[in-house]
Design a protein around this motif. Structure first.
Motif, PDB file in Angstrom:
ATOM      1  N   GLU A  77      62.012  48.365  25.098  1.00 19.84           N
ATOM      2  CA  GLU A  77      61.031  47.701  25.948  1.00 19.84           C
ATOM      3  C   GLU A  77      59.893  47.064  25.153  1.00 19.84           C
ATOM      4  OE1 GLU A  77      59.721  50.423  28.932  1.00 19.84           O
ATOM      5  OE2 GLU A  77      61.697  50.615  29.855  1.00 19.84           O
ATOM      6  N   SER A  78      60.005  47.057  23.818  1.00 18.29           N
ATOM      7  CA  SER A  78      58.925  46.541  22.973  1.00 18.29           C
ATOM      8  C   SER A  78      59.436  45.440  22.054  1.00 18.29           C
ATOM      9  CB  SER A  78      58.327  47.669  22.121  1.00 18.29           C
ATOM     10  OG  SER A  78      57.824  48.716  22.935  1.00 18.29           O
ATOM     11  N   LEU A  79      58.611  44.389  21.905  1.00 15.13           N
ATOM     12  CA  LEU A  79      58.923  43.325  20.952  1.00 15.13           C
ATOM     13  C   LEU A  79      58.583  43.750  19.538  1.00 15.13           C
ATOM     14  CD1 LEU A  79      57.488  40.300  22.966  1.00 15.13           C
ATOM     15  CD2 LEU A  79      59.907  40.699  22.443  1.00 15.13           C
ATOM     16  N   GLU A  80      57.476  44.448  19.409  1.00 19.96           N
ATOM     17  CA  GLU A  80      57.045  44.951  18.094  1.00 19.96           C
ATOM     18  C   GLU A  80      56.039  46.068  18.304  1.00 19.96           C
ATOM     19  OE1 GLU A  80      54.399  42.346  15.793  1.00 19.96           O
ATOM     20  OE2 GLU A  80      54.357  40.987  17.520  1.00 19.96           O
ATOM     21  N   CYS A  81      55.824  46.844  17.252  1.00 24.37           N
ATOM     22  CA  CYS A  81      54.822  47.912  17.253  1.00 24.37           C
ATOM     23  C   CYS A  81      53.987  47.768  15.989  1.00 24.37           C
ATOM     24  CB  CYS A  81      55.472  49.292  17.279  1.00 24.37           C
ATOM     25  SG  CYS A  81      56.541  49.582  18.701  1.00 24.37           S
ATOM     26  N   ALA A  82      52.704  48.114  16.091  1.00 26.39           N
ATOM     27  CA  ALA A  82      51.831  47.972  14.921  1.00 26.39           C
ATOM     28  C   ALA A  82      50.639  48.899  15.044  1.00 26.39           C
ATOM     29  CB  ALA A  82      51.356  46.521  14.781  1.00 26.39           C
ATOM     30  N   LEU A  83      50.113  49.281  13.863  1.00 28.01           N
ATOM     31  CA  LEU A  83      48.881  50.050  13.803  1.00 28.01           C
ATOM     32  C   LEU A  83      47.705  49.093  13.665  1.00 28.01           C
ATOM     33  CD1 LEU A  83      50.036  52.900  11.399  1.00 28.01           C
ATOM     34  CD2 LEU A  83      49.391  53.203  13.803  1.00 28.01           C
ATOM     35  N   PHE A  84      46.654  49.310  14.472  1.00 29.12           N
ATOM     36  CA  PHE A  84      45.484  48.445  14.457  1.00 29.12           C
ATOM     37  C   PHE A  84      44.237  49.246  14.112  1.00 29.12           C
ATOM     38  CE2 PHE A  84      48.406  46.095  17.102  1.00 29.12           C
ATOM     39  CZ  PHE A  84      48.128  44.764  16.835  1.00 29.12           C
ATOM     40  N   ALA A  85      43.445  48.735  13.166  1.00 27.12           N
ATOM     41  CA  ALA A  85      42.100  49.271  12.967  1.00 27.12           C
ATOM     42  C   ALA A  85      41.292  48.975  14.225  1.00 27.12           C
ATOM     43  CB  ALA A  85      41.449  48.629  11.748  1.00 27.12           C
ATOM     44  N   LEU A  86      40.266  49.779  14.492  1.00 26.60           N
ATOM     45  CA  LEU A  86      39.527  49.632  15.737  1.00 26.60           C
ATOM     46  C   LEU A  86      38.931  48.242  15.894  1.00 26.60           C
ATOM     47  CD1 LEU A  86      37.740  53.090  16.118  1.00 26.60           C
ATOM     48  CD2 LEU A  86      40.027  52.373  16.827  1.00 26.60           C
ATOM     49  N   ASP A  87      38.430  47.656  14.821  1.00 25.46           N
ATOM     50  CA  ASP A  87      37.827  46.327  14.903  1.00 25.46           C
ATOM     51  C   ASP A  87      38.864  45.216  15.038  1.00 25.46           C
ATOM     52  OD1 ASP A  87      35.257  47.299  14.790  1.00 25.46           O
ATOM     53  OD2 ASP A  87      35.080  47.100  12.610  1.00 25.46           O
ATOM     54  N   ASP A  88      40.138  45.565  14.884  1.00 23.51           N
ATOM     55  CA  ASP A  88      41.202  44.557  14.961  1.00 23.51           C
ATOM     56  C   ASP A  88      42.026  44.654  16.243  1.00 23.51           C
ATOM     57  OD1 ASP A  88      40.488  43.574  12.458  1.00 23.51           O
ATOM     58  OD2 ASP A  88      41.821  44.981  11.412  1.00 23.51           O
ATOM     59  N   ILE A  89      41.649  45.573  17.143  1.00 25.35           N
ATOM     60  CA  ILE A  89      42.399  45.706  18.397  1.00 25.35           C
ATOM     61  C   ILE A  89      42.334  44.388  19.167  1.00 25.35           C
ATOM     62  CG2 ILE A  89      42.445  46.858  20.643  1.00 25.35           C
ATOM     63  CD1 ILE A  89      41.412  49.377  19.245  1.00 25.35           C
ATOM     64  N   PRO A  90      43.470  43.833  19.585  1.00 25.32           N
ATOM     65  CA  PRO A  90      43.487  42.520  20.263  1.00 25.32           C
ATOM     66  C   PRO A  90      43.087  42.627  21.738  1.00 25.32           C
ATOM     67  CG  PRO A  90      45.707  43.363  20.082  1.00 25.32           C
ATOM     68  CD  PRO A  90      44.834  44.370  19.382  1.00 25.32           C
ATOM     69  N   PHE A  91      41.797  42.817  21.994  1.00 28.86           N
ATOM     70  CA  PHE A  91      41.333  43.024  23.365  1.00 28.86           C
ATOM     71  C   PHE A  91      41.611  41.828  24.267  1.00 28.86           C
ATOM     72  CE2 PHE A  91      38.813  46.518  21.557  1.00 28.86           C
ATOM     73  CZ  PHE A  91      39.041  47.494  22.523  1.00 28.86           C
ATOM     74  N   ASP A  92      41.733  40.635  23.684  1.00 29.04           N
ATOM     75  CA  ASP A  92      42.031  39.469  24.506  1.00 29.04           C
ATOM     76  C   ASP A  92      43.517  39.332  24.810  1.00 29.04           C
ATOM     77  OD1 ASP A  92      42.657  38.945  21.891  1.00 29.04           O
ATOM     78  OD2 ASP A  92      42.023  36.843  21.933  1.00 29.04           O
ATOM     79  N   SER A  93      44.337  40.267  24.278  1.00 24.37           N
ATOM     80  CA  SER A  93      45.791  40.209  24.505  1.00 24.37           C
ATOM     81  C   SER A  93      46.347  41.562  24.939  1.00 24.37           C
ATOM     82  CB  SER A  93      46.510  39.750  23.224  1.00 24.37           C
ATOM     83  OG  SER A  93      46.067  38.482  22.819  1.00 24.37           O
ATOM     84  N   LEU A  94      45.521  42.364  25.629  1.00 24.20           N
ATOM     85  CA  LEU A  94      45.981  43.651  26.126  1.00 24.20           C
ATOM     86  C   LEU A  94      46.587  43.480  27.518  1.00 24.20           C
ATOM     87  CD1 LEU A  94      43.147  46.081  24.977  1.00 24.20           C
ATOM     88  CD2 LEU A  94      45.365  45.652  23.903  1.00 24.20           C
ATOM     89  N   ALA A  95      47.508  44.388  27.846  1.00 23.63           N
ATOM     90  CA  ALA A  95      48.352  44.187  29.021  1.00 23.63           C
ATOM     91  C   ALA A  95      47.690  44.555  30.342  1.00 23.63           C
ATOM     92  CB  ALA A  95      49.646  44.978  28.855  1.00 23.63           C
ATOM     93  N   PHE A  96      46.951  45.662  30.395  1.00 24.56           N
ATOM     94  CA  PHE A  96      46.514  46.189  31.685  1.00 24.56           C
ATOM     95  C   PHE A  96      45.056  46.640  31.630  1.00 24.56           C
ATOM     96  CE2 PHE A  96      51.065  47.305  31.175  1.00 24.56           C
ATOM     97  CZ  PHE A  96      51.583  46.442  32.134  1.00 24.56           C
ATOM     98  N   SER A  97      44.428  46.689  32.796  1.00 25.29           N
ATOM     99  CA  SER A  97      43.042  47.145  32.871  1.00 25.29           C
ATOM    100  C   SER A  97      42.905  48.576  32.351  1.00 25.29           C
ATOM    101  CB  SER A  97      42.540  47.068  34.313  1.00 25.29           C
ATOM    102  OG  SER A  97      43.370  47.827  35.184  1.00 25.29           O
ATOM    103  N   SER A  98      43.875  49.429  32.636  1.00 21.51           N
ATOM    104  CA  SER A  98      43.819  50.817  32.179  1.00 21.51           C
ATOM    105  C   SER A  98      43.807  50.903  30.652  1.00 21.51           C
ATOM    106  CB  SER A  98      45.015  51.599  32.727  1.00 21.51           C
ATOM    107  OG  SER A  98      46.226  50.939  32.395  1.00 21.51           O
ATOM    108  N   ILE A  99      44.542  50.019  29.997  1.00 26.44           N
ATOM    109  CA  ILE A  99      44.606  50.035  28.536  1.00 26.44           C
ATOM    110  C   ILE A  99      43.303  49.490  27.945  1.00 26.44           C
ATOM    111  CG2 ILE A  99      45.899  49.266  26.517  1.00 26.44           C
ATOM    112  CD1 ILE A  99      47.362  51.215  28.461  1.00 26.44           C
ATOM    113  N   ILE A 100      42.767  48.441  28.560  1.00 26.88           N
ATOM    114  CA  ILE A 100      41.484  47.895  28.104  1.00 26.88           C
ATOM    115  C   ILE A 100      40.400  48.970  28.175  1.00 26.88           C
ATOM    116  CG2 ILE A 100      39.670  46.214  28.627  1.00 26.88           C
ATOM    117  CD1 ILE A 100      41.918  44.427  29.800  1.00 26.88           C
ATOM    118  N   VAL A 101      40.305  49.634  29.315  1.00 23.05           N
ATOM    119  CA  VAL A 101      39.269  50.644  29.518  1.00 23.05           C
ATOM    120  C   VAL A 101      39.450  51.810  28.543  1.00 23.05           C
ATOM    121  CG1 VAL A 101      38.352  52.333  31.154  1.00 23.05           C
ATOM    122  CG2 VAL A 101      38.876  50.009  31.919  1.00 23.05           C
ATOM    123  N   THR A 102      40.690  52.292  28.402  1.00 23.68           N
ATOM    124  CA  THR A 102      40.956  53.419  27.495  1.00 23.68           C
ATOM    125  C   THR A 102      40.547  53.092  26.062  1.00 23.68           C
ATOM    126  OG1 THR A 102      42.798  54.223  28.845  1.00 23.68           O
ATOM    127  CG2 THR A 102      42.757  54.904  26.533  1.00 23.68           C
TER     128      THR A 102
END
Length: 265
Positions: free
Chosen positions: A198-223
């Motif tokens: 169910e995934s195209l790719e997986c990656a580890l992100f530093a906190l300052d590099d989290i792609p907040f403009d490309s997150l899937a759901f409100s629950s994930i943004i808030v978390t």
């Protein structure tokens, strides 16, 4: 000895404060990250207190009227009708033949916020909704498993990652769509992961590099906002909040929700 312990639990004190008509915690939607916002902009919370007795109380959110989607009786197959059963106060699907009353209950979604080398593990979705957007590994809880077991299973399925649960991090209720999220902090047992079916790719992100403009759901943004602020403050807490989504909004619309009743302990 249980009752004194419960009375002293900090979560109950926070809940008592929230029940006061003079205090309402609100995580404003305009404080959440939008597409043009820098990925490290902080969560801001507004608290209205009773310092001004003449200030009007905040208007409550309009009640959500749920319309049952059960059109045929699961027991006998006959059509259902919408009615309020005796002794009830909500519209239910009632079988027109055998008279059974059918209830719809919220679904539980569980997932992991996987920490590794000061980074978090995200998956880019290969399925709809939110195809191509990033998310934490999460999915529906199955019958017969605990929430921790379900979160670990979803992480293995979506990121092929074997994890150890560290602690619960957040519970997020979304009443409009009938979902409740439980997200656990977890760590990799081995530094291996790869995209599942169910995934195209997986990656580890530093906190300052989290792609907040490309997150899937409100629950994930808030978390991830809550987690980022906790890490930067040096104190990781357990969070509870309600996500109030707007009718007709897409799952990934960053302007489609407000956050109420945020508790952090």
């Amino acid at each position: 000895m249980l009752l004194p312990l419960l009375r002293s639990h900090p979560l109950l004190h926070h809940a008592a404060r929230l029940s006061s008509p003079r205090t309402r915690l609100l995580l404003r939607r305009d404080a959440l990250p939008l597409a043009r916002s820098p990925p490290h902009s902080p969560i801001r919370m507004a608290a209205s207190s009773g310092s001004n007795a003449n200030s009007p109380a905040p208007s409550p959110a309009p009640a959500v009227v749920h319309k049952s989607k059960i059109r045929f009786c699961p027991a006998c197959g006959s059509p259902t009708k919408l009615a309020i059963p005796d002794g009830d106060e909500k519209m239910r699907a009632i079988c027109s033949s055998c008279g059974r009353v059918h209830y719809e209950n919220p679904k539980m979604v569980v997932g992991c916020l996987v920490e590794h080398d000061n980074k978090v593990l995200l998956c880019r979705r290969k399925i709809e909704p939110a195809y191509g957007l990033w998310t934490l590994p999460a999915g529906y809880l199955e019958v017969g498993e605990s929430t921790a077991e379900g979160a670990s299973r979803e992480t293995l399925e979506e990121a092929c990652a074997d994890v150890e649960i560290v602690s619960p991090f957040a519970q997020l209720d979304i009443p409009l769509i009938g979902q409740s999220y439980i997200i656990f902090r977890a760590r990799l047992k081995t530094p291996n992961f790869s995209p599942g079916p169910e995934s195209l790719e997986c990656a580890l992100f530093a906190l300052d590099d989290i792609p907040f403009d490309s997150l899937a759901f409100s629950s994930i943004i808030v978390t991830l906002r809550m987690y980022t602020e906790d890490v930067k403050s040096g104190s990781i807490k357990f969070h509870y909040c309600t996500i109030n989504k707007r009718l007709g909004a897409s799952p990934s619309d960053l302007r489609s929700f407000d956050i109420d009743n945020h508790i952090a302990v």
